[in-house]
Every structure is written in C-alpha cells, then in structure tokens.
Design a protein around this motif. Structure first.
Motif, PDB file in Angstrom:
ATOM      1  N   SER A 187       0.858  -1.186   0.000  1.00  0.00           N
ATOM      2  CA  SER A 187       0.000   0.000   0.000  1.00  0.00           C
ATOM      3  C   SER A 187       0.893   1.233   0.000  1.00  0.00           C
ATOM      4  CB  SER A 187      -0.906   0.014   1.233  1.00  0.00           C
ATOM      5  OG  SER A 187      -1.565   1.266   1.371  1.00  0.00           O
ATOM      6  N   ARG A 188       0.500   2.242  -0.777  1.00  0.00           N
ATOM      7  CA  ARG A 188       1.276   3.479  -0.773  1.00  0.00           C
ATOM      8  C   ARG A 188       1.032   4.290   0.503  1.00  0.00           C
ATOM      9  NH1 ARG A 188      -1.042   3.839  -5.958  1.00  0.00           N
ATOM     10  NH2 ARG A 188      -2.058   5.847  -5.537  1.00  0.00           N
ATOM     11  N   HIS A 189      -0.025   3.942   1.228  1.00  0.00           N
ATOM     12  CA  HIS A 189      -0.372   4.668   2.456  1.00  0.00           C
ATOM     13  C   HIS A 189      -0.861   3.711   3.553  1.00  0.00           C
ATOM     14  CE1 HIS A 189      -0.030   8.316   0.058  1.00  0.00           C
ATOM     15  NE2 HIS A 189      -0.789   7.727  -0.845  1.00  0.00           N
ATOM     16  N   ILE A 227      -8.109   9.624   1.625  1.00  0.00           N
ATOM     17  CA  ILE A 227      -7.952   9.135   0.258  1.00  0.00           C
ATOM     18  C   ILE A 227      -8.036  10.247  -0.777  1.00  0.00           C
ATOM     19  CG2 ILE A 227      -8.932   7.610  -1.507  1.00  0.00           C
ATOM     20  CD1 ILE A 227      -9.918   5.791   0.698  1.00  0.00           C
ATOM     21  N   ALA A 232      -3.606  11.431   1.159  1.00  0.00           N
ATOM     22  CA  ALA A 232      -2.840  10.903   0.031  1.00  0.00           C
ATOM     23  C   ALA A 232      -2.622  11.912  -1.098  1.00  0.00           C
ATOM     24  CB  ALA A 232      -3.528   9.641  -0.502  1.00  0.00           C
ATOM     25  N   GLU A 236       1.119  12.746  -2.335  1.00  0.00           N
ATOM     26  CA  GLU A 236       1.523  12.205  -3.633  1.00  0.00           C
ATOM     27  C   GLU A 236       1.858  13.307  -4.631  1.00  0.00           C
ATOM     28  OE1 GLU A 236      -1.066   9.157  -5.096  1.00  0.00           O
ATOM     29  OE2 GLU A 236      -0.227   7.753  -3.628  1.00  0.00           O
ATOM     30  N   TYR A 246       8.645   7.640  -8.095  1.00  0.00           N
ATOM     31  CA  TYR A 246       7.329   7.522  -7.462  1.00  0.00           C
ATOM     32  C   TYR A 246       6.229   7.162  -8.470  1.00  0.00           C
ATOM     33  CZ  TYR A 246       3.917   8.126  -3.784  1.00  0.00           C
ATOM     34  OH  TYR A 246       2.955   7.877  -2.844  1.00  0.00           O
ATOM     35  N   ILE A 250       3.562   4.146  -8.042  1.00  0.00           N
ATOM     36  CA  ILE A 250       2.113   4.281  -8.119  1.00  0.00           C
ATOM     37  C   ILE A 250       1.512   3.232  -9.037  1.00  0.00           C
ATOM     38  CG2 ILE A 250       0.266   5.769  -9.024  1.00  0.00           C
ATOM     39  CD1 ILE A 250       1.784   8.169  -7.986  1.00  0.00           C
ATOM     40  N   THR A 253       1.555  -0.274  -7.151  1.00  0.00           N
ATOM     41  CA  THR A 253       1.205  -0.417  -5.738  1.00  0.00           C
ATOM     42  C   THR A 253      -0.181   0.137  -5.446  1.00  0.00           C
ATOM     43  OG1 THR A 253       3.550  -0.069  -5.242  1.00  0.00           O
ATOM     44  CG2 THR A 253       2.019  -0.013  -3.388  1.00  0.00           C
ATOM     45  N   SER A 254      -0.947  -0.612  -4.680  1.00  0.00           N
ATOM     46  CA  SER A 254      -2.294  -0.187  -4.285  1.00  0.00           C
ATOM     47  C   SER A 254      -2.228   1.160  -3.570  1.00  0.00           C
ATOM     48  CB  SER A 254      -2.914  -1.233  -3.360  1.00  0.00           C
ATOM     49  OG  SER A 254      -4.130  -0.758  -2.795  1.00  0.00           O
ATOM     50  N   GLY A 255      -3.216   2.015  -3.826  1.00  0.00           N
ATOM     51  CA  GLY A 255      -3.211   3.341  -3.239  1.00  0.00           C
ATOM     52  C   GLY A 255      -3.571   3.373  -1.766  1.00  0.00           C
ATOM     53  N   PHE A 256      -4.384   2.403  -1.307  1.00  0.00           N
ATOM     54  CA  PHE A 256      -4.866   2.478   0.074  1.00  0.00           C
ATOM     55  C   PHE A 256      -4.952   1.091   0.714  1.00  0.00           C
ATOM     56  CE2 PHE A 256      -8.314   3.189   3.264  1.00  0.00           C
ATOM     57  CZ  PHE A 256      -7.670   4.169   4.012  1.00  0.00           C
TER      58      PHE A 256
END
Length: 264
Positions: A187-189, A227, A232, A236, A246, A250, A253-256
């Motif tokens: 997850s990016r976050h 979100i 994010a 981002e 980056y 993105i 990789t899943s955003g959340f």
C-alpha cells in the motif's frame, strides 16, 4: 443522558482546547504542533464523554482504545515535529496567505488552521462521543468486540508502517529514494489505512447502540479525507515532483487497501 447536552459540552471543551492551542501556535510562530494535538484532542473528547456517560462497559472500551491510539499518535507526531522541525506545508500556506490576502500569522493560523481543524476533529470523533450515550444494550456484543479487534489491528498496522518509514528515512543511503518495502510494498499509504481501521472499529463499537449508529459520518469523512483530500493527494503531489521513482511505484502499488503489487 441527553445527546445535545453531551455534544454541547464536548463542543465547549473542544473550543477551549483549540483556543489554547492557537495561543501556543502564536507564541511559537509555528502550527506544526496542531498535528500532535489532533490525536490528543480526540482523547480529551473521549474523556469528556466518559465522565458524562455513567462509565459503562462501552464507554470504557471506547476510552481505552482511543487513549492507546491517541497516546501513540500524539507522541509520534510530537517527536516528528521536534526531529524534523516546522512543517513546510504550513510555512508555504502562511507565505501564500500573507502575499495574497495580507494576513499576519495570528489571523492566518486562526482561520486557515484552527477554525478548519476544530470542526473536523469534532466530526471524526463522533463514535467516541455518541457511542457511550445509550444505556441499552449494556453488555458488549459481537459487533463491539469485532470493532475492538479491527481498531487494535489498525493501531498496530499504522504503528508498524510509521516505524518502517522512520527507519527508512533515517538511513542516509535512502536519500531521494521511495519507501517501497515492508507494508509499503502493498500500500502506498499503510499508515492511513491503519488510521481508517481504528476509527471504523470504534464506530462498530458505538454502532451497537441506536445513538452510536449516527456516528457513521465520522469514519466515513475521515476515510474520504485520507484518500481524496488532505491525506494521500497532498503527499503524492509532492512525491511526484521530488521522487523520480514515485510514478512507477504508483503504477504497481495499491493506493490504500494493502494488496499484492502489480507486475510491471
């Protein structure tokens, strides 16, 4: 216990807390400490509700979990402020408001920070404000214990994510690189994901009561904020401009929600 009385009392407590916080910001000429107070203020509202609620099992469970979450996040945000210095986002915002509107620090911090953060804190913390009010059901059911498990899992999850990111940033060899290992591989976050889980878990504890069901707006708004608004997207936007890798991160990789990375 009257809902209006509890919320009105909590609103007065919140207003007093943010007024003192504003005075501290003026004295420091820095609003970074507001980020640390976000968690501490939530605990204050949980304590206020607990003292008004009759202190049943649900109130105790909500207070304990909120206290654990708040203590961890307040300490982390305070350490980050002392270690990293003033948040550049606030500095840029105040410079822009001074240039465009002619606002001094006191006015800009009051309008753009304090009067924005205070109502958002009141909204997000609705589960710990409304959850303890109803006396029925007195016993904690499966929904409440499920919520407690989700909240505690979220607390551990975001703690690990913050720890992994801190270690990564402290290593000089990682300067200019993108964190993409550990939980950040999926997850990016992950810290935001854990944060959302904490408040959805608290909502489930509250949702066993008819009054607590109305607190749905709290975690829903927090999740949307993380979100789509100030979480994010803000981070981002900055990362795209400063970290060449980056964009590729993105794409895979899943955003959340944590998920196995996509193949290149």
């Amino acid at each position: 216990m009257d809902v209006i009385t509890v919320l009105a009392t909590n609103l007065a407590v919140l207003a007093a807390g943010f007024f003192i916080l504003w005075l501290v910001c003026i004295a420091l000429k820095d609003c970074t400490i507001v980020d640390a107070y976000w968690a501490l203020g939530a605990v204050v509202l949980a304590v206020s509700t607990f003292l008004q609620s009759g202190q049943g099992d649900r109130a105790v469970l909500l207070l304990v979990i909120t206290g654990l979450w708040g203590a961890r996040l307040t300490a982390y945000m305070y350490w980050r402020w002392r270690d990293h210095g003033p948040d550049r986002r606030y500095k840029r915002m105040f410079e822009r408001l001074k240039e465009e509107k002619g606002w001094g620090f006191a006015k800009a911090s009051l309008i753009a920070v304090i009067l924005t953060q205070a109502p958002l804190q009141f909204l997000v913390t609705l589960p710990v404000q409304l959850g303890p009010i109803d006396a029925v059901p007195a016993a904690l059911g499966i929904l409440a214990w499920t919520g407690a498990a989700i909240a505690l899992f979220g607390l551990v999850f975001e703690s690990i994510a913050d720890w992994q990111l801190t270690r990564f940033r402290k290593n000089p060899a990682n300067a200019g690189k993108v964190m993409q290992s550990g939980l950040w591989k999926y997850s990016r976050h992950p810290n935001y994901f854990g944060e959302a889980l904490v408040w959805w878990g608290l909502f489930l504890i509250a949702a066993e009561t008819s009054t607590g069901l109305w607190s749905f707006a709290g975690p829903a708004f927090l999740t949307w904020t993380l979100i789509k608004w100030s979480g994010a997207p803000t981070m981002e936007y900055r990362m795209r401009k400063t970290k060449p890798d980056y964009v590729a991160y993105i794409e895979r990789t899943s955003g959340f929600i944590p998920w196995p990375p996509r193949k290149a």
